[in-house]
Design an enzyme around this catalytic site. Structure first.
Site, PDB file in Angstrom:
ATOM      1  N   SER A 210      36.022  -5.837  25.586  1.00 17.67           N
ATOM      2  CA  SER A 210      36.169  -5.584  27.016  1.00 17.67           C
ATOM      3  C   SER A 210      36.855  -6.785  27.644  1.00 17.67           C
ATOM      4  O   SER A 210      37.792  -7.337  27.075  1.00 17.67           O
ATOM      5  CB  SER A 210      34.791  -5.318  27.634  1.00 17.67           C
ATOM      6  OG  SER A 210      34.896  -5.038  29.013  1.00 17.67           O
ATOM      7  N   ARG A 378      35.915  -1.991  32.318  1.00 20.29           N
ATOM      8  CA  ARG A 378      34.847  -1.370  33.106  1.00 20.29           C
ATOM      9  C   ARG A 378      34.885   0.152  32.993  1.00 20.29           C
ATOM     10  O   ARG A 378      33.865   0.821  33.176  1.00 20.29           O
ATOM     11  CB  ARG A 378      34.984  -1.804  34.568  1.00 20.29           C
ATOM     12  CG  ARG A 378      33.815  -1.424  35.447  1.00 20.29           C
ATOM     13  CD  ARG A 378      33.846  -2.155  36.765  1.00 20.29           C
ATOM     14  NE  ARG A 378      35.147  -2.060  37.414  1.00 20.29           N
ATOM     15  CZ  ARG A 378      35.533  -2.838  38.424  1.00 20.29           C
ATOM     16  NH1 ARG A 378      34.739  -3.775  38.865  1.00 20.29           N
ATOM     17  NH2 ARG A 378      36.715  -2.676  38.978  1.00 20.29           N
ATOM     18  N   VAL A 500      25.767  -6.273  35.939  1.00 18.45           N
ATOM     19  CA  VAL A 500      26.974  -6.890  35.380  1.00 18.45           C
ATOM     20  C   VAL A 500      28.225  -6.103  35.753  1.00 18.45           C
ATOM     21  O   VAL A 500      28.168  -4.950  36.171  1.00 18.45           O
ATOM     22  CB  VAL A 500      26.866  -7.011  33.847  1.00 18.45           C
ATOM     23  CG1 VAL A 500      25.682  -7.886  33.467  1.00 18.45           C
ATOM     24  CG2 VAL A 500      26.725  -5.643  33.184  1.00 18.45           C
ATOM     25  N   GLU A 501      29.387  -6.748  35.569  1.00 16.52           N
ATOM     26  CA  GLU A 501      30.709  -6.168  35.848  1.00 16.52           C
ATOM     27  C   GLU A 501      30.829  -5.640  37.276  1.00 16.52           C
ATOM     28  O   GLU A 501      31.389  -4.585  37.534  1.00 16.52           O
ATOM     29  CB  GLU A 501      31.042  -5.061  34.836  1.00 16.52           C
ATOM     30  CG  GLU A 501      31.234  -5.591  33.421  1.00 16.52           C
ATOM     31  CD  GLU A 501      31.809  -4.555  32.472  1.00 16.52           C
ATOM     32  OE1 GLU A 501      32.169  -3.458  32.924  1.00 16.52           O
ATOM     33  OE2 GLU A 501      31.894  -4.851  31.273  1.00 16.52           O
ATOM     34  N   GLY A 502      30.270  -6.389  38.204  1.00 15.00           N
ATOM     35  CA  GLY A 502      30.294  -5.981  39.612  1.00 15.00           C
ATOM     36  C   GLY A 502      28.988  -5.314  39.972  1.00 15.00           C
ATOM     37  O   GLY A 502      28.772  -4.157  39.629  1.00 15.00           O
TER      38      GLY A 502
END
Length: 822
Positions: A210, A378, A500-502
């Site tokens: 990722s 994402r 995570v990831e926003g």
């Protein structure tokens, strides 16, 4: 006749608006209408003159561009420039990054369903399927969730070696560099299956594929960097991590305090031009075991060694683990899901300029690089892991609800349990369809900034609901941790995926609609760009064209929203299929409503809309659920419209439409101006709010689909690990389910005999023996009942421990100390 003429002209205007005709065509149609009535002589001459004069006063300035620009466009441009919201560097780069796909059609208010239908339903290649059925299946068989999360707090050395040796870290790396070169669909399939067994293993495999050094090098690295690092990353010789988040910089990543100073220094015995970095990062997955560390920082050149500019912007670099001054900290422990995660710190870390990803040409481009790569990662990682976890919960909970009995009846027959089961089934169907849709977008060459945010937020939120319902149904079985518990760690790990990831609050309130309103809108971003053109004549010319196209677009969506609302979507152009036409009609209606309310909000609130997070979040919900419904319909159509699946589709679809209505209702009811609320309510809900949640009959039908083996249940949960090897509890449940169902008639026979006092016995064993003696059941039937009872007792059993086994200072700590020493 005057009224007839006015009604006719109104009808012409509405028809032109509904179909989105050009200004010139509307003018011609209206003029033709007036001419026809004038030619017939049926309208009083005075009325005809008044109507013609008003019409001319309107259309001449609109169609004569110099007048239009001076009278309308120029004044509005001044107002528009004052209304524009201020954008941070983070927001500006995010808006410019990525591409727009199907979500743009939905946002525009008039989706072309043929585009969706023509989108390919991608499948794995022979090589990819062989990998999923071979190494991935083997890896899943090696994973023991309890040992990983409680005893070892890590994957064991054999598992780490297997992952590296089979190039799990190189799925996205092309074959020319020694990687697997897999598609996004294969990437999704691998993560889905692994995550159905272990979230720790899923995270470990997901991160290198990722957002991280591999992805960044592929897109931006120099040839030298690619040739050096990519083969080593693919073989697992290098373990990557990437440091972005710090103690004071999370969501607003461009505010990072980490910095580098361009200077000269010694590196490997030579004096070179480089950077001296200082940074403090945390929450970095794979950091404790990483050999190569990616770092985001703001680069400064105070001595002008690279040019006149001092602040060069956010840049990215790769730092070997053993670089002097860099410290890999101790481990974080995220919610008892012990994937490798920890802090990274650096004090006066000197590295040469050629460690910059992409070299000196990419100085200052770091945030754009991250955003573009993040939109791809994402779209796959968390949606895929959420899919695997949700499918596992659906499979296990359906089987458990049939196997577990209370009051002499499977608990899945109780209506309260049915309500939870149908939420599990419907949400799992939606999650799977959504994750497939975004992975497909990546394979089709998109960088799906908006749809990846939709997927990240909604797959993790729906997965949270799935695991919560599964835990509620399992009761104590889900609460007591141990080797026999297959849900508890998944439930504990949900907040990690949410964060995570926003973080999801940020994603919903600021990203989905905040980016979508500008990125997906056919005119707003272009108008913003036109408003900033330096040449005044060029600026007004460009803005004028866009403004009147935008006005026509807004009028079209207002009329479409009203007409489709009054006709319940009947006038929408949709695919003609008896089973799904009504679904497409609803989506067309609410697509028009979203487009209208979004434009209305941007026009009336201007830059203040950015601070009205409740409004933007709810409009983002509408866009999201339109996208999710599209994904579900695409899945249903592409799988051949299986009749047995229609109940799940219907539940999931109506659930999403009901949420769309709720979101729009809350926007309307809470709109800041009470007079404008009336306009919104009339256009969006001309006959009131008529959508309803799924009824009890549909709930019962959907819930029962999870309680026994079927093609529908198989399709719903395909792609996860179901083997019973090594005592895998999900596989054991699946093996036991048909045997339990087969034994149910015998159990009913036994219960009937007990009820009528035909057999006696205090214990179950005594009752069985008496039933055999009185020929109520045969010996073979008794053996079946005994065997099934033993299976059931093993399935519903929970674990118990000696007190010493649970003390962190006992057996757990020495194992961790050994690993740290290693």
């Amino acid at each position: 006749m005057t009224w007839l003429m006015l009604l006719t002209l109104l009808g012409i205007s509405l028809a032109c608006a509904f179909y989105g005709t050009s200004l010139l065509l509307w003018t011609a149609a209206m003029a033709a209408g007036i001419f026809v009535f004038a030619a017939t002589g049926s309208v009083p001459i005075f009325s005809l003159i008044v109507v013609a004069a008003i019409f001319a006063a309107v259309v001449i300035p609109l169609n004569f561009k110099p007048w239009r620009q001076q009278l309308i466009s120029a004044p509005f441009l001044k107002q528009f420039r004052r209304m524009l919201p201020g954008l941070s560097e983070t927001e500006q780069v995010a808006l410019e990054a990525g591409t727009v796909g199907w979500e743009g059609e939905l946002f525009a208010g008039k989706p072309n369903w043929q585009i969706l239908k023509k989108q390919p339903f991608l499948e794995l290649t022979v090589e990819e399927k062989a990998f999923v059925d071979g190494p991935v299946e083997e890896l899943c068989g090696m994973l023991n969730q309890w040992e990983i999360t409680h005893r070892d707090a890590d994957l064991n050395p054999e598992t780490w070696d297997f992952i590296k040796r089979n190039r799990f870290f190189g799925m996205i790396i092309p074959k020319e560099y020694g990687g697997l070169g897999f598609s996004a669909m294969a990437h999704r399939a691998v993560l889905q299956k692994i995550s159905s067994v272990s979230t720790v293993a899923g995270s470990t495999v997901a991160v290198p594929n990722s957002l991280g050094p591999g992805e960044l090098l592929l897109h931006y690295g120099t040839d030298e960097q690619k040739n050096h690092y990519l083969p080593r990353l693919a073989r697992g010789e290098e373990v990557p991590c990437f440091g972005l988040t710090g103690p004071t910089a999370g969501s607003d990543a461009t505010s990072i305090p980490d910095y580098g100073i361009v200077c000269k220094g010694k590196y490997q015995g030579k004096e070179v031009l480089g950077m001296r970095l200082n940074f403090d990062k945390r929450y970095i997955t794979l950091a404790p075991v990483a050999t190569i560390v990616g770092i985001a920082f703001r680069l400064y050149d105070p001595d002008g060694l690279l040019g006149e500019q001092e602040d060069l912007g956010i840049s990215l670099a790769l730092i070997p683990r053993d670089t002097k001054g860099m410290e890999i900290g101790k481990r974080h422990l995220p919610m008892n899901i012990p994937f490798q995660n920890g802090p990274i710190r650096g004090k006066d870390v000197f590295i040469p300029l050629d460690t910059l990803i992409g070299g000196t040409e990419m100085i200052g481009q770091g945030w754009r690089m991250l955003i573009e790569c993040l939109s791809v990662g994402r779209a796959i990682s968390l949606p895929s892991t959420s899919t695997g976890g949700s499918k596992t919960a659906a499979l296990a909970t359906g089987a458990y609800s049939r196997i577990r009995k209370q009051f002499n009846m499977p608990i899945g027959r109780f209506e309260g349990i049915e309500a939870a089961l149908d939420r599990i089934a419907g949400n799992t169907y939606a999650i799977s369809a959504l994750s497939r849709m975004t992975a497909t977008a990546v394979d089709l060459g998109e960088k799906p900034a908006v749809s990846s945010a939709i997927a990240k937020y909604h797959t993790t939120e729906m997965a949270r609901e799935v695991i919560t319902d599964a835990m509620d149904i399992h009761g104590g079985k889900g609460v007591i941790l141990g080797p026999k518990n297959y849900l508890g760690r998944g439930w504990q790990g949900v907040p990690v995926a949410i964060t995570v990831e926003g973080a999801n609050i940020l994603t919903r309130n600021l990203m989905i609609f905040g980016q979508g309103a500008i990125r997906c809108h056919p005119y707003v971003l272009k108008e913003m760009e036109a408003a900033n053109i330096e040449n005044e004549l060029e600026r007004i010319e460009r803005f004028d064209d866009l403004l009147f196209s935008h006005v026509g677009y807004s009028v079209r969506n207002a009329v479409r929203s009203l007409v489709l609302g009054m006709s319940f979507g009947k006038f929408a152009t949709v695919p003609h299929d008896r089973k799904t036409a009504k679904y497409y009609q609803k989506l067309s209606r609410y697509s028009a409503a979203l487009a209208f309310v979004s434009d209305f909000s941007m026009l009336t609130l201007g830059g203040k809309l950015k601070q009205k997070e409740h409004i933007s979040a709810r409009l983002g919900d509408v866009l999201s659920h339109l996208y999710i419904c599209s994904a579900m319909l695409k899945r249903f159509e592409s799988q051949g419209r299986p009749a047995a699946d229609q109940a799940i589709l219907a539940w999931a679809f109506h659930n999403a439409i009901y949420k769309i209505q709720l979101a729009l209702r809350l926007v309307v009811d809470n709109f800041p101006n009470r007079y404008l609320r009336t306009v919104l309510r009339f256009v969006v809900f001309p006959f009131g709010r008529r959508e309803r949640a799924s009824g009890d009959r549909l709930t019962h039908k959907v819930a029962q689909l999870l309680l026994s083996p079927s093609d529908t249940r198989e399709r719903l949960t395909d792609g996860i690990y179901k083997s019973a090897k090594a005592g895998h509890p999900i596989g054991m449940l699946e093996q036991a389910l048909p045997q339990v169902i087969h034994a149910e008639p015998l159990e009913r026979k036994l219960l009937k005999a007990l009820k009528h006092d035909e057999i006696f016995g205090i214990t179950w064993e005594e009752q069985i023996q008496d039933a055999i003696a009185k020929s109520v059941i045969s010996t073979d039937e008794a053996d079946i009942l005994v065997h099934v009872r033993n299976l059931v007792m093993d399935i519903i059993a929970v674990d118990e421990f000696e007190a010493e086994d649970l003390r962190a200072g006992g057996k757990l700590a020495p194992k961790l100390d050994t690993q740290h020493a290693a």
